[in-house]
Design a protein around this motif. Structure first.
Motif, PDB file in Angstrom:
ATOM      1  N   VAL A 262       8.940   1.064   8.393  1.00 20.93           N
ATOM      2  CA  VAL A 262       9.403   0.865   7.016  1.00 20.93           C
ATOM      3  C   VAL A 262       8.428   1.428   5.983  1.00 20.93           C
ATOM      4  O   VAL A 262       8.811   1.685   4.843  1.00 20.93           O
ATOM      5  N   GLU A 263       7.160   1.617   6.382  1.00 23.17           N
ATOM      6  CA  GLU A 263       6.173   2.208   5.480  1.00 23.17           C
ATOM      7  C   GLU A 263       5.156   2.979   6.302  1.00 23.17           C
ATOM      8  O   GLU A 263       4.810   2.575   7.412  1.00 23.17           O
ATOM      9  N   PHE A 264       4.675   4.077   5.755  1.00 20.20           N
ATOM     10  CA  PHE A 264       3.610   4.845   6.414  1.00 20.20           C
ATOM     11  C   PHE A 264       2.785   5.517   5.328  1.00 20.20           C
ATOM     12  O   PHE A 264       3.337   6.217   4.466  1.00 20.20           O
ATOM     13  N   GLY A 265       1.482   5.279   5.346  1.00 21.30           N
ATOM     14  CA  GLY A 265       0.643   5.894   4.319  1.00 21.30           C
ATOM     15  C   GLY A 265      -0.805   5.484   4.465  1.00 21.30           C
ATOM     16  O   GLY A 265      -1.216   4.900   5.474  1.00 21.30           O
ATOM     17  N   THR A 266      -1.577   5.796   3.451  1.00 22.51           N
ATOM     18  CA  THR A 266      -2.994   5.432   3.438  1.00 22.51           C
ATOM     19  C   THR A 266      -3.127   3.940   3.148  1.00 22.51           C
ATOM     20  O   THR A 266      -2.185   3.303   2.652  1.00 22.51           O
ATOM     21  N   PRO A 267      -4.297   3.348   3.428  1.00 17.01           N
ATOM     22  CA  PRO A 267      -4.488   1.941   3.067  1.00 17.01           C
ATOM     23  C   PRO A 267      -4.220   1.663   1.596  1.00 17.01           C
ATOM     24  O   PRO A 267      -3.627   0.633   1.257  1.00 17.01           O
ATOM     25  N   ALA A 268      -4.611   2.574   0.710  1.00 14.72           N
ATOM     26  CA  ALA A 268      -4.371   2.363  -0.716  1.00 14.72           C
ATOM     27  C   ALA A 268      -2.880   2.319  -1.027  1.00 14.72           C
ATOM     28  O   ALA A 268      -2.443   1.586  -1.929  1.00 14.72           O
ATOM     29  N   GLU A 269      -2.089   3.087  -0.270  1.00 17.09           N
ATOM     30  CA  GLU A 269      -0.642   3.108  -0.499  1.00 17.09           C
ATOM     31  C   GLU A 269       0.064   1.888   0.096  1.00 17.09           C
ATOM     32  O   GLU A 269       1.068   1.419  -0.441  1.00 17.09           O
ATOM     33  N   ILE A 270      -0.448   1.378   1.215  1.00 17.26           N
ATOM     34  CA  ILE A 270       0.214   0.276   1.909  1.00 17.26           C
ATOM     35  C   ILE A 270      -0.272  -1.084   1.414  1.00 17.26           C
ATOM     36  O   ILE A 270       0.509  -2.036   1.316  1.00 17.26           O
ATOM     37  N   LEU A 271      -1.558  -1.204   1.100  1.00 18.28           N
ATOM     38  CA  LEU A 271      -2.085  -2.491   0.661  1.00 18.28           C
ATOM     39  C   LEU A 271      -1.805  -2.703  -0.820  1.00 18.28           C
ATOM     40  O   LEU A 271      -2.695  -2.633  -1.678  1.00 18.28           O
ATOM     41  N   THR A 272      -0.545  -2.952  -1.113  1.00 15.28           N
ATOM     42  CA  THR A 272      -0.116  -3.366  -2.443  1.00 15.28           C
ATOM     43  C   THR A 272       0.728  -4.619  -2.273  1.00 15.28           C
ATOM     44  O   THR A 272       1.326  -4.849  -1.209  1.00 15.28           O
ATOM     45  N   GLY A 273       0.760  -5.434  -3.304  1.00 19.11           N
ATOM     46  CA  GLY A 273       1.515  -6.668  -3.208  1.00 19.11           C
ATOM     47  C   GLY A 273       2.977  -6.434  -2.904  1.00 19.11           C
ATOM     48  O   GLY A 273       3.576  -7.133  -2.065  1.00 19.11           O
ATOM     49  N   ASP A 274       3.592  -5.450  -3.549  1.00 17.47           N
ATOM     50  CA  ASP A 274       5.013  -5.181  -3.355  1.00 17.47           C
ATOM     51  C   ASP A 274       5.309  -4.783  -1.912  1.00 17.47           C
ATOM     52  O   ASP A 274       6.258  -5.290  -1.289  1.00 17.47           O
ATOM     53  N   VAL A 275       4.513  -3.863  -1.374  1.00 19.68           N
ATOM     54  CA  VAL A 275       4.764  -3.371  -0.012  1.00 19.68           C
ATOM     55  C   VAL A 275       4.563  -4.487   1.007  1.00 19.68           C
ATOM     56  O   VAL A 275       5.421  -4.727   1.870  1.00 19.68           O
ATOM     57  N   LEU A 276       3.444  -5.201   0.944  1.00 16.84           N
ATOM     58  CA  LEU A 276       3.149  -6.214   1.955  1.00 16.84           C
ATOM     59  C   LEU A 276       4.083  -7.415   1.847  1.00 16.84           C
ATOM     60  O   LEU A 276       4.443  -8.014   2.859  1.00 16.84           O
ATOM     61  N   THR A 277       4.473  -7.766   0.648  1.00 18.34           N
ATOM     62  CA  THR A 277       5.443  -8.855   0.486  1.00 18.34           C
ATOM     63  C   THR A 277       6.755  -8.484   1.159  1.00 18.34           C
ATOM     64  O   THR A 277       7.386  -9.314   1.838  1.00 18.34           O
ATOM     65  N   ARG A 278       7.165  -7.239   1.010  1.00 21.10           N
ATOM     66  CA  ARG A 278       8.403  -6.768   1.619  1.00 21.10           C
ATOM     67  C   ARG A 278       8.284  -6.696   3.146  1.00 21.10           C
ATOM     68  O   ARG A 278       9.209  -7.066   3.870  1.00 21.10           O
ATOM     69  N   VAL A 279       7.140  -6.249   3.650  1.00 18.86           N
ATOM     70  CA  VAL A 279       6.964  -6.089   5.097  1.00 18.86           C
ATOM     71  C   VAL A 279       6.873  -7.439   5.797  1.00 18.86           C
ATOM     72  O   VAL A 279       7.489  -7.665   6.849  1.00 18.86           O
TER      73      VAL A 279
END
Length: 251
Positions: A215-232
């Motif tokens: 569902v997501e693939f990217g750098t730590p800066a791109e993945i470690l955001t509240g929106d992305v991790l809340t969704r995952v």
């Protein structure tokens, strides 16, 4: 490069993985993260050909894993699964020597012994190499298994939850060893992790898996955001800026 092209694995009518399309560049550390049961370990075992895909293709370093002879593939990719761990009356050195089997076929040469010694030294196991596995702590034993797959001298190194049952100190040490394997030995390391903050600190890329899909693939800066991790992870997450990058905080 590791490529998964339309890969699907059906466990039952209700449980399946994919279809997955994913390209992991060669080099560095890639972390697979996601909720329990998301399919992280299954993806890893599909790449390592411990499971066969029901559809699609897996290509590792230009080798189609479904068509490459086992003896050849074992020189390209090595995998360490949680279930493969066993405790028996083997010494550390004997265990690490098993990693040379694709090259030696059980008849170790002087060159093989040198590789075994380098792998033992790389994981700081020199003082323990003649100790039996059942005489080691959990962290020491985990390092011995990683040394075994390292001695296989494959470009691609797959590890399924190598931090499992390790405390914080030994988890940090393990991730530093894997980071060094990528940076100093040029290995491509793909690791399944439960702790997103370890992934953020030590990985170059993070692949988030949920419900059998990437569902997501990217750098730590791109993945470690509240929106992305809340969704995952389906739970509220806030990310704060730490000294080495973003840090996830769960509510």
């Amino acid at each position: 490069m590791i490529e998964l092209l339309g890969v699907r694995k059906d466990h039952s009518a209700e449980v399946s993985i994919g279809p997955v399309d994913l390209r992991i560049p060669a080099g560095g550390v890639t972390a697979l993260v996601g909720p329990n049961g998301a399919g992280k370990s299954t993806l890893l075992t599909l790449v390592g050909r411990l499971l066969g895909a029901d559809a699609g293709a897996v290509v590792v370093g230009g080798h189609d894993v479904s068509r490459t002879p086992s003896a050849e593939l074992a020189k390209v990719v090595s995998i360490l699964r949680q279930e493969n761990h066993f405790v028996t009356r083997l010494t550390v050195r004997q265990l690490v020597a098993f990693g040379r089997y694709p090259h030696s076929r059980g008849r170790l040469t002087r060159a093989d012994e040198e590789v075994v010694s380098r792998s033992i030294d790389f994981l700081d196991l020199g003082e323990l190499e003649h100790r039996y596995l059942d005489q080691l702590s959990g962290g020491q034993r985990q390092r011995a298994y990683v040394a075994m797959v390292l001695s296989q001298e494959t470009e691609y190194l797959l590890l399924d939850e190598p931090l499992n049952n390790l405390d914080v100190k030994h988890s940090v040490q393990m991730m530093k060893h894997l980071r060094r394997a990528a940076d100093e030995l040029g290995r491509t390391v793909v690791v399944v992790l439960h702790d997103i903050n370890f992934a953020g600190r030590y990985a170059d890329r993070i692949c988030a898996v949920k419900d059998g899909r990437v569902v997501e693939f990217g750098t730590p800066a791109e993945i470690l955001t509240g929106d992305v991790l809340t969704r995952v992870f389906d739970t509220p997450v806030t990310c704060l800026e730490g000294p080495h990058g973003p840090i996830a905080v769960y509510h």
